[in-house]
Design an enzyme around this catalytic site. Structure first.
Site, PDB file in Angstrom:
ATOM      1  N   GLU A   1       0.839  -1.211   0.000  1.00 30.16           N
ATOM      2  CA  GLU A   1       0.000   0.000   0.000  1.00 30.16           C
ATOM      3  C   GLU A   1       0.866   1.249   0.000  1.00 30.16           C
ATOM      4  O   GLU A   1       1.990   1.235   0.501  1.00 30.16           O
ATOM      5  CB  GLU A   1      -0.877   0.028   1.253  1.00 30.16           C
ATOM      6  N   ASP A   2       0.320   2.321  -0.533  1.00 31.41           N
ATOM      7  CA  ASP A   2       1.026   3.596  -0.430  1.00 31.41           C
ATOM      8  C   ASP A   2       0.850   4.210   0.952  1.00 31.41           C
ATOM      9  O   ASP A   2       1.812   4.682   1.551  1.00 31.41           O
ATOM     10  CB  ASP A   2       0.562   4.576  -1.525  1.00 31.41           C
TER      11      ASP A   2
ATOM     12  N   ASP B   1      -4.232   5.089   6.505  1.00 27.16           N
ATOM     13  CA  ASP B   1      -4.768   6.287   7.150  1.00 27.16           C
ATOM     14  C   ASP B   1      -5.706   5.835   8.275  1.00 27.16           C
ATOM     15  O   ASP B   1      -5.243   5.502   9.374  1.00 27.16           O
ATOM     16  CB  ASP B   1      -5.486   7.096   6.057  1.00 27.16           C
TER      17      ASP B   1
ATOM     18  N   ARG C   1      -0.032  12.275  -8.686  1.00 29.84           N
ATOM     19  CA  ARG C   1       0.518  10.928  -8.471  1.00 29.84           C
ATOM     20  C   ARG C   1       1.927  10.817  -9.032  1.00 29.84           C
ATOM     21  O   ARG C   1       2.734  10.005  -8.585  1.00 29.84           O
ATOM     22  CB  ARG C   1      -0.360   9.865  -9.153  1.00 29.84           C
TER      23      ARG C   1
ATOM     24  N   PHE D   1      -2.395  16.312   4.636  1.00 28.29           N
ATOM     25  CA  PHE D   1      -2.859  15.758   3.356  1.00 28.29           C
ATOM     26  C   PHE D   1      -1.677  15.738   2.399  1.00 28.29           C
ATOM     27  O   PHE D   1      -1.155  16.789   2.024  1.00 28.29           O
ATOM     28  CB  PHE D   1      -4.000  16.595   2.786  1.00 28.29           C
TER      29      PHE D   1
HETATM   30  C1  PRP Z   1      -6.030   5.493  -0.395  1.00 32.55           C
HETATM   31  C2  PRP Z   1      -4.807   4.651  -0.153  1.00 32.55           C
HETATM   32  C3  PRP Z   1      -5.347   3.493   0.622  1.00 32.55           C
HETATM   33  C4  PRP Z   1      -6.484   4.107   1.407  1.00 32.55           C
HETATM   34  C5  PRP Z   1      -6.010   4.344   2.803  1.00 32.55           C
HETATM   35  O1  PRP Z   1      -6.686   4.975  -1.493  1.00 32.55           O
HETATM   36  O2  PRP Z   1      -4.203   4.252  -1.343  1.00 32.55           O
HETATM   37  O3  PRP Z   1      -5.843   2.474  -0.232  1.00 32.55           O
HETATM   38  O4  PRP Z   1      -6.803   5.351   0.789  1.00 32.55           O
HETATM   39  O5  PRP Z   1      -7.008   4.952   3.570  1.00 32.55           O
HETATM   40  P1  PRP Z   1      -7.660   4.289   4.849  1.00 32.55           P
HETATM   41  O6  PRP Z   1      -6.565   3.699   5.677  1.00 32.55           O
HETATM   42  O7  PRP Z   1      -8.337   5.449   5.524  1.00 32.55           O
HETATM   43  O8  PRP Z   1      -8.643   3.255   4.394  1.00 32.55           O
HETATM   44  P2  PRP Z   1      -7.815   5.752  -2.319  1.00 32.55           P
HETATM   45  O9  PRP Z   1      -9.147   5.233  -1.930  1.00 32.55           O
HETATM   46  O10 PRP Z   1      -7.579   7.226  -2.187  1.00 32.55           O
HETATM   47  O11 PRP Z   1      -7.578   5.288  -3.783  1.00 32.55           O
HETATM   48  P3  PRP Z   1      -6.279   5.430  -4.734  1.00 32.55           P
HETATM   49  O12 PRP Z   1      -5.209   4.521  -4.161  1.00 32.55           O
HETATM   50  O13 PRP Z   1      -6.765   4.982  -6.060  1.00 32.55           O
HETATM   51  O14 PRP Z   1      -5.839   6.876  -4.709  1.00 32.55           O
END
Ligand code: PRP
Length: 186
Positions: free
Chosen positions: A106-107, A110, A172, A159
């Protein structure tokens, strides 16, 4: 020689939180740690679209042993800067997990909702092991008990965009991680 004017997009960004050099050095350290655990396990690395693709591609090129990759897409944020709390599986895996050593990549973690839900789903498929590797973690934002096994950087509740992370699909492509000015998304 004068200073070049900032591009339009640069006005949205307040500061650089992690430079490209800091990120690359940490990714190399994480790869060394992962190699100790997975070198002989032919692991399956699962990138969570879309944000993880930059981290996954850098990480796997530093893992010099046999592995496979797959991709899954969970959506929780849409075009907002805040989690909706809803986690949807929008694209499923192409590989079987039974008996495999699986590492979710994962990136950012949160609230932890996305990975918590995804781990529950994937455990039902009976992998031999399931661990989580993330580049960024915001421990102060956690709403569920989700502690990633490998964390690149713990960061404050800002953010952030870049290195795969977006705000409304922008930024990105940045090679570093930057903080977005609050006035850009409020
Ligand atoms: C982001 C990130 C994780 C998630 C983390 O994805 O890549 O998958 O949010 O948040 P959390 O811990 O509060 O669940 P996003 O839904 O923004 O999609 P993306 O990766 O396509 O930008």
């Amino acid at each position: 020689m004068g200073i070049a004017p900032a591009a339009d997009w640069e006005h949205d960004l307040a500061s650089v939180l992690l430079t490209e050099e800091q990120i690359q050095a940490r990714v190399a350290e994480m790869a060394a740690e992962l190699a100790d655990e997975y070198r002989d396990k032919h692991p399956l690395l699962i990138g969570v679209l879309k944000g993880s693709i930059v981290f996954l591609s850098d990480l796997m090129r530093r893992l010099c042993f046999p592995l496979e990759i797959d991709l899954v897409c969970c959506s929780s944020y849409g075009h907002s800067s805040e989690s909706s709390g809803e986690v949807r599986l929008r694209l499923d895996l192409s590989k079987e997990l039974a008996g495999r050593h699986v590492l979710l990549v994962e990136d950012i973690v949160d609230t932890g909702l996305t990975l918590s839900r995804l781990c529950d789903l994937l455990r039902e498929r009976q992998p031999a092991s399931l661990k989580v590797c993330c580049l960024l973690s915001k421990p102060s934002r956690r709403e569920v008990d989700m502690q990633p096994d490998y964390v690149g950087f713990e960061i404050p509740d800002e953010f952030v965009v870049g290195y795969g992370l977006d705000y409304a699909e922008r930024y990105r492509w940045l090679p570093h991680v930057a903080v977005v000015k609050p006035e850009a998304y409020r």
